[in-house]
Design an enzyme around this catalytic site. Structure first.
Site, PDB file in Angstrom:
ATOM      1  CE  LYS A 270     -11.922 -10.592 -29.703  1.00 48.27           C
ATOM      2  NZ  LYS A 270     -13.349 -10.913 -29.785  1.00 48.27           N
TER       3      LYS A 270
ATOM      4  CG  ASN B 201       2.717   8.100 -28.663  1.00 53.77           C
ATOM      5  OD1 ASN B 201       1.771   8.567 -29.289  1.00 53.77           O
ATOM      6  ND2 ASN B 201       2.545   7.361 -27.593  1.00 53.77           N
TER       7      ASN B 201
ATOM      8  CE  LYS C   2      -7.793   1.882 -30.284  1.00 54.16           C
ATOM      9  NZ  LYS C   2      -6.423   1.355 -30.416  1.00 54.16           N
TER      10      LYS C   2
ATOM     11  NE  ARG D 254       3.746  12.407 -27.873  1.00 56.64           N
ATOM     12  CZ  ARG D 254       3.483  11.694 -26.796  1.00 56.64           C
ATOM     13  NH1 ARG D 254       4.391  11.543 -25.849  1.00 56.64           N
ATOM     14  NH2 ARG D 254       2.322  11.086 -26.638  1.00 56.64           N
TER      15      ARG D 254
ATOM     16  CB  VAL E  99       4.827  11.671 -19.773  1.00 57.49           C
ATOM     17  CG1 VAL E  99       4.826  11.987 -18.290  1.00 57.49           C
ATOM     18  CG2 VAL E  99       4.013  12.692 -20.545  1.00 57.49           C
TER      19      VAL E  99
HETATM   20  P1  ADP Z   1      -4.630   7.287 -27.594  1.00 55.35           P
HETATM   21  O1  ADP Z   1      -3.954   7.704 -28.854  1.00 55.35           O
HETATM   22  O2  ADP Z   1      -5.908   8.052 -27.345  1.00 55.35           O
HETATM   23  O3  ADP Z   1      -3.717   7.230 -26.410  1.00 55.35           O
HETATM   24  P2  ADP Z   1      -4.378   4.380 -27.954  1.00 55.35           P
HETATM   25  O4  ADP Z   1      -4.709   3.730 -29.254  1.00 55.35           O
HETATM   26  O5  ADP Z   1      -2.943   4.537 -27.624  1.00 55.35           O
HETATM   27  O6  ADP Z   1      -5.151   5.793 -27.873  1.00 55.35           O
HETATM   28  O7  ADP Z   1      -5.085   3.602 -26.777  1.00 55.35           O
HETATM   29  C1  ADP Z   1      -5.034   4.091 -25.452  1.00 55.35           C
HETATM   30  C2  ADP Z   1      -5.525   3.040 -24.474  1.00 55.35           C
HETATM   31  O8  ADP Z   1      -6.833   2.577 -24.845  1.00 55.35           O
HETATM   32  C3  ADP Z   1      -4.680   1.774 -24.430  1.00 55.35           C
HETATM   33  O9  ADP Z   1      -3.558   1.915 -23.571  1.00 55.35           O
HETATM   34  C4  ADP Z   1      -5.701   0.804 -23.886  1.00 55.35           C
HETATM   35  O10 ADP Z   1      -5.882   1.007 -22.495  1.00 55.35           O
HETATM   36  C5  ADP Z   1      -6.989   1.185 -24.579  1.00 55.35           C
HETATM   37  N1  ADP Z   1      -7.169   0.439 -25.857  1.00 55.35           N
HETATM   38  C6  ADP Z   1      -6.813   0.846 -27.095  1.00 55.35           C
HETATM   39  N2  ADP Z   1      -7.089  -0.103 -28.030  1.00 55.35           N
HETATM   40  C7  ADP Z   1      -7.628  -1.148 -27.365  1.00 55.35           C
HETATM   41  C8  ADP Z   1      -8.122  -2.472 -27.757  1.00 55.35           C
HETATM   42  N3  ADP Z   1      -8.100  -2.885 -29.041  1.00 55.35           N
HETATM   43  N4  ADP Z   1      -8.584  -3.285 -26.793  1.00 55.35           N
HETATM   44  C9  ADP Z   1      -8.598  -2.875 -25.488  1.00 55.35           C
HETATM   45  N5  ADP Z   1      -8.180  -1.668 -25.061  1.00 55.35           N
HETATM   46  C10 ADP Z   1      -7.694  -0.812 -25.968  1.00 55.35           C
END
Ligand code: ADP
Length: 450
Positions: A201, A289, A158, A291, A294
């Protein structure tokens, strides 16, 4: 209390804020691009200022124009809505430097939570459970491979600056690592100007559960339970509900307290959402977040509170109007996002609305800036409305959603309404038995969405 506030946003969320302000006796100022001269938020606000051409960069993201609009109209505070400048710490700093008030958290809190690595480190220290993974950033492919082995595949790479589902790549196996690592970095760089990445993970069957928190900036904070937003397409939520069908009262109390205590600890002010993945009875923090979200209306539905009103109150220095003890859940609420998009690929579908009819009746709320004859401009987000229903329990909320969707008419453009009609026929949706991958599988099988 403020006499006049400016809303640095458009669409349904701008209306949402104008409505709260009006009930509080506060005047509202709308800002708009030239493409939005006929938009509902401009019509509904007490005053409006044109701040630039259609492109968001030159209008809704133009900080000098927004500050100038405040100075021209005498607005004392700015509500950012969601998206646009809502999580821009630099914007908050500039607002404060001009002697104005930002209706939201401090620049420092936005900065901490806006960088996902710093956010995770901070949350870990505050006792919030996190997804296992790298401690901090991962600089080289060799390190990434080593951490992949340690954490165990599959893993997700990420971008620390990522958002909106961008800058995230899954590596199923070690052989996959090079591609995933390089793409996540490149996406981080091109979308957010930062190529730092970290590794987690990859949880295979989690639900997305987020906790609504609220702080007064004076060391007091509460939680308003959870929302389940597991039904997602490309990491974007489409259907949200509260309370979460899989969460027990004791789990809610436990994780809610962890979150509220963490926010009290850092003197958080205003509304915030702490997002978790939830698997096998465990919560794993993914991001916060800073803020209004939605999907905030489902929480408003079950707690009978006005979160925007509370945001404005605490920003003006007043106390929150609730305490943890008097926040009690009543019934069940569901929101579906109505987007101007063409199925099966969800391609944006702007255009002229030839007929619009909003559903009504008991327990139905339609947050939308549509009207008959309105032309949806092609420059912005495709969200055109949110249908929110409230019932005494989940089955009643589902029945009400089905009834209300049947009344909703949006003619002239393609929308996601047919998707929800179809989903309400699905046993797993009716029983609440889904995880974050359910919808993508369903779309693939039923619509051939790739
Ligand atoms: P963004 O900031 O782009 O919204 P997030 O970190 O909130 O990213 O993650 C968005 C979505 O990605 C989560 O709701 C989930 O569906 C998937 N996701 C994120 N991290 C993981 C993880 N460690 N394992 C599985 N799915 C993940």
């Amino acid at each position: 209390m403020f006499k006049k506030i400016l809303i640095a946003n458009r669409g349904e969320i701008a209306l949402r804020v104008i409505r709260a302000a009006r009930e509080m006796g506060i005047e509202s100022v709308a800002v708009h691009s030239t493409a939005d001269s006929d938009a509902m938020h401009v019509r509904m606000a007490d005053e409006s200022v044109c701040i630039g051409p259609p492109s968001s960069q030159q209008s809704y993201l133009s900080i000098p124009s927004i500050i100038a609009a405040c100075e021209i109209t005498g607005a004392e505070a700015i509500h950012p809505g969601y998206g646009f400048l809502s999580e821009n710490a630099g914007f908050v700093q500039i607002i404060e430097d001009h002697g104005l008030t930002f209706i939201g958290p401090t620049a420092a809190h936005i900065r901490i939570m806006g960088d996902k690595i710093t956010a995770k480190d901070t949350m870990k220290e505050l006792g919030v459970p996190c997804v296992p993974g790298s401690d901090g950033g991962v600089a080289t492919l060799e390190d990434a491979k080593r951490i992949g082995e340690e954490v165990g595949y599959p893993v997700i790479i990420k971008a620390t600056a990522g958002g909106g589902g961008k800058g995230m790549k899954v590596a199923q196996t070690a052989a996959d690592m090079e591609r995933a690592f390089m793409t996540a970095r490149a996406e981080g760089k091109s979308n957010f100007g930062n190529d730092e990445v970290y590794i987690e993970k990859y949880l295979t069957t989690p639900r997305h559960i987020e906790i609504q928190v609220f702080g007064d900036g004076k060391g007091r904070a509460v939680h308003l339970g959870e929302r389940d937003c597991s039904l997602q397409r490309r990491h974007q939520k489409v259907f949200e509900e509260a309370p979460g069908p899989s969460i027990t009262e004791s789990e809610r109390a436990r994780i809610g307290k962890v979150c509220a205590d963490a926010m009290a600890n850092i003197n958080y002010i205003g509304a915030g959402t702490i997002e978790f993945l939830y698997e096998n009875g465990e919560f794993y923090f993914i991001e916060m977040n800073t803020r209004l979200q939605v999907e905030h209306p489902v929480t408003e539905g079950i707690f009978d509170v006005d979160l925007v009103r509370e945001q404005i109150r605490v920003a003006s220095g007043m106390d929150m109007s609730f305490t943890q003890e008097n926040l009690k859940i009543n019934g069940h609420a569901i929101e579906v996002r109505i987007n101007a998009e063409k199925l099966p690929n969800f391609s944006p579908c702007p255009g002229k609305i030839t007929q619009y009819h909003a559903p009504g009746g008991l327990g139905v709320r339609m947050d939308s800036a549509l009207y008959d004859g309105y032309s949806i401009p092609p420059y912005y987000d495709s969200l055109i409305g949110k249908l929110i229903v409230h019932g005494r329990d989940r089955p009643e909320a589902l029945a009400r959603l089905k009834r209300a969707l049947g009344e909703l008419i949006v003619d002239g453009v393609d929308t996601t309404i047919p998707l929800f009609h179809a989903l309400l026929e699905e046993k797993d949706v009716l029983t609440g038995d889904y995880n974050i991958h359910w919808l993508e599988h369903w779309l693939e099988t039923n619509l051939g969405d790739a």
